[in-house]
Design an enzyme around this catalytic site. Structure first.
Site, PDB file in Angstrom:
ATOM      1  N   THR A 122     -41.567  -6.594 -19.405  1.00 15.20           N
ATOM      2  CA  THR A 122     -42.446  -5.855 -20.615  1.00 15.20           C
ATOM      3  C   THR A 122     -41.902  -6.743 -22.010  1.00 15.20           C
ATOM      4  O   THR A 122     -41.123  -6.460 -22.422  1.00 15.20           O
ATOM      5  CB  THR A 122     -42.221  -4.370 -20.741  1.00 15.20           C
ATOM      6  OG1 THR A 122     -42.472  -3.746 -19.179  1.00 15.20           O
ATOM      7  CG2 THR A 122     -43.489  -3.647 -21.508  1.00 15.20           C
ATOM      8  N   ARG A 154     -44.107   2.696 -10.908  1.00 14.40           N
ATOM      9  CA  ARG A 154     -42.967   3.855 -11.225  1.00 14.40           C
ATOM     10  C   ARG A 154     -41.796   3.877 -10.639  1.00 14.40           C
ATOM     11  O   ARG A 154     -41.951   3.657  -9.347  1.00 14.40           O
ATOM     12  CB  ARG A 154     -43.758   4.818 -10.925  1.00 14.40           C
ATOM     13  CG  ARG A 154     -45.343   5.110 -11.470  1.00 14.40           C
ATOM     14  CD  ARG A 154     -46.213   6.018 -10.511  1.00 14.40           C
ATOM     15  NE  ARG A 154     -46.315   5.648  -9.285  1.00 14.40           N
ATOM     16  CZ  ARG A 154     -46.623   6.391  -8.152  1.00 14.40           C
ATOM     17  NH1 ARG A 154     -46.961   7.784  -8.467  1.00 14.40           N
ATOM     18  NH2 ARG A 154     -46.888   5.875  -6.913  1.00 14.40           N
ATOM     19  N   LYS A 208     -50.315  -3.634 -21.211  1.00 13.84           N
ATOM     20  CA  LYS A 208     -49.315  -3.011 -20.606  1.00 13.84           C
ATOM     21  C   LYS A 208     -48.603  -2.196 -21.574  1.00 13.84           C
ATOM     22  O   LYS A 208     -48.486  -0.977 -21.330  1.00 13.84           O
ATOM     23  CB  LYS A 208     -48.362  -4.259 -20.192  1.00 13.84           C
ATOM     24  CG  LYS A 208     -46.858  -3.631 -19.831  1.00 13.84           C
ATOM     25  CD  LYS A 208     -46.747  -2.833 -18.718  1.00 13.84           C
ATOM     26  CE  LYS A 208     -45.327  -2.269 -18.354  1.00 13.84           C
ATOM     27  NZ  LYS A 208     -45.587  -1.188 -17.452  1.00 13.84           N
ATOM     28  N   CYS A 264     -37.815   2.627 -19.400  1.00 13.08           N
ATOM     29  CA  CYS A 264     -39.220   1.948 -19.883  1.00 13.08           C
ATOM     30  C   CYS A 264     -40.077   2.908 -21.059  1.00 13.08           C
ATOM     31  O   CYS A 264     -40.049   2.264 -22.246  1.00 13.08           O
ATOM     32  CB  CYS A 264     -40.249   1.798 -18.682  1.00 13.08           C
ATOM     33  SG  CYS A 264     -39.369   0.612 -17.377  1.00 13.08           S
TER      34      CYS A 264
HETATM   35  N1  NAD Z   1     -37.922  -0.260 -14.077  1.00 11.24           N
HETATM   36  C1  NAD Z   1     -38.977  -0.091 -14.016  1.00 11.24           C
HETATM   37  O1  NAD Z   1     -39.589   0.776 -13.399  1.00 11.24           O
HETATM   38  C2  NAD Z   1     -40.066  -1.045 -14.644  1.00 11.24           C
HETATM   39  C3  NAD Z   1     -41.370  -0.920 -14.541  1.00 11.24           C
HETATM   40  C4  NAD Z   1     -42.238  -1.731 -15.314  1.00 11.24           C
HETATM   41  C5  NAD Z   1     -41.718  -2.890 -16.228  1.00 11.24           C
HETATM   42  N2  NAD Z   1     -40.295  -2.796 -16.387  1.00 11.24           N
HETATM   43  C6  NAD Z   1     -39.744  -3.856 -17.100  1.00 11.24           C
HETATM   44  O2  NAD Z   1     -39.114  -4.841 -16.340  1.00 11.24           O
HETATM   45  C7  NAD Z   1     -38.014  -5.314 -16.887  1.00 11.24           C
HETATM   46  C8  NAD Z   1     -36.896  -5.313 -16.064  1.00 11.24           C
HETATM   47  O3  NAD Z   1     -36.681  -3.831 -16.157  1.00 11.24           O
HETATM   48  P1  NAD Z   1     -35.291  -3.271 -15.164  1.00 11.24           P
HETATM   49  O4  NAD Z   1     -35.615  -1.711 -15.150  1.00 11.24           O
HETATM   50  O5  NAD Z   1     -35.376  -3.888 -13.995  1.00 11.24           O
HETATM   51  O6  NAD Z   1     -34.155  -3.629 -15.945  1.00 11.24           O
HETATM   52  P2  NAD Z   1     -32.597  -3.730 -15.275  1.00 11.24           P
HETATM   53  O7  NAD Z   1     -31.811  -3.729 -16.444  1.00 11.24           O
HETATM   54  O8  NAD Z   1     -32.467  -2.675 -14.074  1.00 11.24           O
HETATM   55  O9  NAD Z   1     -32.888  -5.182 -14.560  1.00 11.24           O
HETATM   56  C9  NAD Z   1     -32.566  -6.257 -15.301  1.00 11.24           C
HETATM   57  C10 NAD Z   1     -31.622  -7.269 -14.379  1.00 11.24           C
HETATM   58  O10 NAD Z   1     -31.727  -8.729 -14.960  1.00 11.24           O
HETATM   59  C11 NAD Z   1     -30.432  -9.041 -14.886  1.00 11.24           C
HETATM   60  N3  NAD Z   1     -30.254 -10.450 -15.567  1.00 11.24           N
HETATM   61  C12 NAD Z   1     -30.167 -10.548 -16.862  1.00 11.24           C
HETATM   62  N4  NAD Z   1     -30.233 -11.960 -17.219  1.00 11.24           N
HETATM   63  C13 NAD Z   1     -30.279 -12.560 -16.150  1.00 11.24           C
HETATM   64  C14 NAD Z   1     -30.560 -13.819 -15.668  1.00 11.24           C
HETATM   65  N5  NAD Z   1     -30.595 -14.696 -16.722  1.00 11.24           N
HETATM   66  N6  NAD Z   1     -30.492 -14.260 -14.389  1.00 11.24           N
HETATM   67  C15 NAD Z   1     -30.579 -13.380 -13.667  1.00 11.24           C
HETATM   68  N7  NAD Z   1     -30.408 -12.086 -13.830  1.00 11.24           N
HETATM   69  C16 NAD Z   1     -30.296 -11.723 -15.018  1.00 11.24           C
HETATM   70  C17 NAD Z   1     -29.363  -8.044 -15.194  1.00 11.24           C
HETATM   71  O11 NAD Z   1     -28.057  -8.221 -14.905  1.00 11.24           O
HETATM   72  C18 NAD Z   1     -30.245  -6.873 -14.620  1.00 11.24           C
HETATM   73  O12 NAD Z   1     -29.493  -6.615 -13.180  1.00 11.24           O
HETATM   74  C19 NAD Z   1     -38.015  -4.964 -18.352  1.00 11.24           C
HETATM   75  O13 NAD Z   1     -38.747  -5.574 -19.357  1.00 11.24           O
HETATM   76  C20 NAD Z   1     -38.850  -3.330 -18.192  1.00 11.24           C
HETATM   77  O14 NAD Z   1     -39.488  -2.837 -19.298  1.00 11.24           O
HETATM   78  C21 NAD Z   1     -39.605  -1.988 -15.392  1.00 11.24           C
END
Ligand code: NAD
Length: 443
Positions: A122, A154, A208, A264
């Site tokens: 996002t 979700r 979004k 989020c």
């Molecule tokens: N969690 C959700 O339900 C959800 C839903 C919709 C959107 N999003 C969006 O998705 C994105 C990720 O959210 P999340 O909750 O999964 O975060 P998260 O912190 O759980 O996961 C991010 C992962 O990326 C890894 N990472 C960072 N830099 C990296 C790189 N260069 N190479 C490989 N791995 C790398 C981190 O170690 C981490 O494990 C955010 O922008 C969030 O807003 C999340």
């Protein structure tokens, strides 16, 4: 297709597993070696319903593998999903996009044939345009396309939502990029019941953020109505049910309680609010600010309800505290409303003893000053009262729990800050039930 998913966190690991289930060959890139090796062993490093079975199904066959090496992903895949984190900046003024920028900076020079990068993280309005310029600078071959494909899943339903999303949204500048989008999502689109919404990148970014902000606004709206109900002794759950019967309003997101949290909504609404302020959209800024103000005030409202239930300030009380996850179905405690309240009660002098079926380890790490127990009964033993902090069904739907807890607590007083409990067995068992925005109940 051969796809990579860069960043295997809550979103990325679920998306990678879903892509494998849809028939693609998938490589997940995770920078954290511990998380990566857990995933490579065929298990998740966090709890998400339905994820472990998919990892156990596809990792052993090699259809889904995990690596820390972006080079492996660049060599292998033709579509690269970006699923790295976009946390709020320390000053609260928008996203820290360093993980997204750095992933693009590292990936693009490694690409030696045409490829499509599909951003799922996002981001704020304008980020895609900046990344497109970055890619144009760094690409060593023609045909590196960037599209933005925001994710709406979700947590707690991440696998289900990845396999059966409500819609697929793609923001793109060049129509040539659409072919890869259609191919990668073909197994979903062929079912014929899902709309593929194609827009320009800025529209996808706003869509979004606007969707997240609207969900947050619904939660804050009914919570603001809970405050009104408290002032007049009305019942907010009946208000919400009555409102939701109108299909223009609906029931989803209309349960009053402690407010929204997680990795989020809080940061997304904060970042969006800041951005709309920068853009001069004054009324949108005021509306989104109010949404956040209502949400912040919920923690104090819930702490005050606990004191009302106890009939005294909580200093010196022991509270059996059931729930730490930001919501049921996940081990995620990022910005958890349950822990925000537990923390406030602790700061007011209570001894807070927490249980959670899945999030105990994470809560222990993030809030080491609270007490923790391995079972709900242990957390309740000797407590002055019970607070239900997360709407896990094992707390809210287990008809035997009230009687079991009654054996070990001092007072049969329960404060349900999610307005989620199935009240009958508690009331039948002689408990006094307190919820936000509705009168106290006792049989
Ligand atoms: N969690 C959700 O339900 C959800 C839903 C919709 C959107 N999003 C969006 O998705 C994105 C990720 O959210 P999340 O909750 O999964 O975060 P998260 O912190 O759980 O996961 C991010 C992962 O990326 C890894 N990472 C960072 N830099 C990296 C790189 N260069 N190479 C490989 N791995 C790398 C981190 O170690 C981490 O494990 C955010 O922008 C969030 O807003 C999340």
């Amino acid at each position: 297709m051969r796809v990579s998913v860069i960043g295997c966190g809550h979103l990325g690991a679920s998306h990678a597993a879903a892509m494998a289930e849809l028939g693609h060959e998938v490589i997940g890139v995770e920078i954290d070696p511990d998380k990566c090796s857990t995933l490579a062993s065929g298990a998740s490093w966090f709890y998400e319903k339905d994820l472990d079975p998919l990892l156990a199904k596809h990792v052993p066959t090699g259809r889904l593998r995990f690596t820390t090496s972006l080079t492996d992903a660049a060599d292998f895949a033709d579509v690269h999903f970006l699923a790295v984190g976009t946390p709020l900046r320390a000053d609260g003024e928008g996203y820290d996009t360093s993980e997204v920028v750095s992933a693009v900076e590292q990936l693009v020079p490694l690409l030696n044939r045409p490829a499509t990068i599909m951003g799922k993280s996002t981001v704020t309005v304008g980020t895609v345009a900046r990344l497109q310029a970055l890619i144009a600078d760094l690409a060593t071959v023609e045909g590196i396309e960037l599209v933005w494909n925001p994710e709406f899943l979700r947590e707690g339903h991440a696998v289900e939502d990845s396999l059966r999303p409500d819609r697929i949204l793609v923001g793109l500048s060049a129509p040539t990029a659409l072919a890869a989008v259609k191919e990668v999502y073909a197994p979903i689109l062929e079912r014929g019941d899902i709309e593929l919404v194609v827009t320009d990148p800025a529209t996808a970014e706003v869509a979004k953020s606007a969707a997240n902000a609207f969900l947050a606004m619904k939660v804050s709206y009914i919570n603001a109505m809970a405050q009104v109900c408290e002032a007049v002794g009305a019942n907010v759950d009946d208000v919400a049910r009555t409102m939701g019967i109108d299909h223009r309003i609906g029931h989803a997101g209309m349960r009053a309680g402690i407010g929204f949290g997680g990795g989020c909504l809080p940061k997304d609404v904060a970042a969006f609010t800041h951005r709309v302020g920068e853009l001069g959209a004054t009324e949108a800024y005021d509306l989104l600010t109010a949404v956040q103000n209502v949400n912040r005030a919920r923690t104090t409202a819930a702490a005050n309800l606990v004191e009302h239930a106890a009939g005294r300030p909580v200093a010196g009380l022991t509270i059996g505290y059931l729930g730490a996850a930001f919501k049921a179905g996940t081990s995620d405690v990022r910005d958890s409303p349950a822990l925000r309240l537990a923390d406030l009660l602790h700061r007011r002098g209570a001894s807070v003893v927490v249980h959670d079926p899945e999030a105990l380890d994470n809560a222990r790490r993030s809030h080491p000053h609270l007490g923790f127990r391995d079972t709900a009964l242990e957390a309740a033993t000797g407590a002055d009262l019970i607070v239900l902090g997360t709407e896990w069904p094992q707390y809210t739907r287990d008809a035997d729990l009230p009687a079991a807890l009654a054996e070990v607590v001092r007072e049969k007083t329960v404060v349900d800050i999610r307005n989620a409990v199935d009240a009958a067995p508690w009331l039948d068992g002689g408990w006094t039930l307190h919820q936000l925005g509705r009168p106290t109940r006792k049989q």
